[in-house]
Structures are given as C-alpha cells and as structure tokens.
Enzyme design. Structure first.
Site, PDB file in Angstrom:
ATOM      1  N   ILE A  36       0.826  -1.214   0.000  1.00 27.17           N
ATOM      2  CA  ILE A  36       0.000   0.000   0.000  1.00 27.17           C
ATOM      3  C   ILE A  36       0.861   1.266   0.000  1.00 27.17           C
ATOM      4  O   ILE A  36       0.405   2.330  -0.423  1.00 27.17           O
ATOM      5  CB  ILE A  36      -0.974  -0.042   1.211  1.00 27.17           C
ATOM      6  CG1 ILE A  36      -2.200   0.809   0.957  1.00 27.17           C
ATOM      7  CG2 ILE A  36      -0.287   0.321   2.506  1.00 27.17           C
ATOM      8  CD1 ILE A  36      -3.354   0.531   1.896  1.00 27.17           C
ATOM      9  N   GLU A 104       6.445  -5.002  11.060  1.00 32.08           N
ATOM     10  CA  GLU A 104       5.239  -4.297  11.509  1.00 32.08           C
ATOM     11  C   GLU A 104       4.015  -5.203  11.520  1.00 32.08           C
ATOM     12  O   GLU A 104       3.176  -5.102  12.407  1.00 32.08           O
ATOM     13  CB  GLU A 104       4.975  -3.079  10.611  1.00 32.08           C
ATOM     14  CG  GLU A 104       6.011  -1.989  10.769  1.00 32.08           C
ATOM     15  CD  GLU A 104       5.822  -0.850   9.776  1.00 32.08           C
ATOM     16  OE1 GLU A 104       4.778  -0.813   9.102  1.00 32.08           O
ATOM     17  OE2 GLU A 104       6.743  -0.021   9.672  1.00 32.08           O
ATOM     18  N   HIS A 109       5.685 -12.228   5.441  1.00 29.69           N
ATOM     19  CA  HIS A 109       5.542 -11.650   4.101  1.00 29.69           C
ATOM     20  C   HIS A 109       6.923 -11.390   3.530  1.00 29.69           C
ATOM     21  O   HIS A 109       7.814 -10.912   4.223  1.00 29.69           O
ATOM     22  CB  HIS A 109       4.714 -10.362   4.106  1.00 29.69           C
ATOM     23  CG  HIS A 109       5.122  -9.355   5.132  1.00 29.69           C
ATOM     24  ND1 HIS A 109       4.821  -9.492   6.472  1.00 29.69           N
ATOM     25  CD2 HIS A 109       5.821  -8.192   5.032  1.00 29.69           C
ATOM     26  CE1 HIS A 109       5.297  -8.470   7.146  1.00 29.69           C
ATOM     27  NE2 HIS A 109       5.918  -7.654   6.296  1.00 29.69           N
TER      28      HIS A 109
END
Ligand code: AMP
Length: 125
Positions: A36, A104, A109
């Site tokens: 994002i 975070e 990932h």
C-alpha cells in the site's frame, strides 16, 4: 517460547477477504498483492495462506507443500513483474522478522522490490 499468531493482524484480514487488496497472484498456498506504500516501482508482498508469523516459523512448522508453494509464488511473481534474473534486472527480497527485523505486520511476508537500482542493502540507522 512457542510462536503465537495473532489472527487479527491486517494480512489475516486480507486473507479472510475483510480488507481489499491489489492482488497480483493467488495460489493454493500463497497470496501476492501490491504494498500500500510502495518503496520502489515494483513492490509486492507475498504471504503464505497459513498462520505463520515469520520466515523461521514457516520453515520450522510449515508443511513441505506450504513452504514450496510460498517459495514458488515468490519466484512466479518475480517473473510476472519482469524483474527475475533470467529476463530482467533483478530485485531485492526482504522478510523483516521480529523486533530487531522491524516487522510491523506479524504475518510472514516477503517484500519483492524492483524496477530501480536498490542501493546498498543496509544503513546503520
Ligand atoms: P513490515 O515492516 O515488513 O512488516 O512491512 C509491512 C508492510 O505492509 C509495509 O510495507 C506496509 O506498507 C504494508 N501494508 C500494510 N497494510 C497494508 C495493506 N492493507 N495492503 C498492502 N500493504 C500493506
């Protein structure tokens, strides 16, 4: 201490379809979607569908099919983005893990970053 997975993390919500995402690839064991807040012209995150906090968690407790599925998905996305080493200019693959890795979101990932020269790997800050 055992691994603890928080199923309220944002990537778990994406996997459940509770939050939209910009999907690049979905397979039996992995989902890849655009970050994002991209840090490069290509910035895609590849997550396993299973509840794994970190790379070491998947490596320790994941099935061979899950490990292979996620790894293959990372490679497939590199090909799709045109950054793979055989046909493109390369990329950086990062798995931030735990506190010192400054992770975070506590769902494994891989960041695939490409489309520009990425500079030196680590700064001291
Ligand atoms: P990390 O510091 O390795 O845990 O990175 C987490 C990454 O997730 C950051 O690059 C964020 O920009 C990205 N991110 C957070 N929320 C979303 C979201 N809803 N969709 C896509 N990427 C996200």
């Amino acid at each position: 201490m055992p691994y603890t997975y928080d199923d309220q993390n944002i990537f778990a919500k994406i996997l459940r379809g509770e939050i939209p995402n910009d999907t690049v690839l979905e397979t039996d064991h992995a989902l890849a979607f655009r970050d994002i807040t991209p840090q490069a012209p290509h910035h895609v995150l590849v997550i396993p569908k299973g509840p794994y906090v970190s790379f070491d968690h998947l490596a320790k407790e994941g099935s061979d099919a899950e490990i292979a599925g996620w790894t293959r998905a990372v490679g497939q996305v590199c090909q799709m983005l045109g950054v793979s080493v055989d046909s493109g200019d390369g990329y950086r693959l990062i798995c931030n893990s735990g506190a010192h890795g400054v992770q975070e979101v506590p769902h494994l990932h891989a960041h695939i970053l490409g489309g520009r020269h990425m500079g030196r790997m680590i700064s001291k800050s």
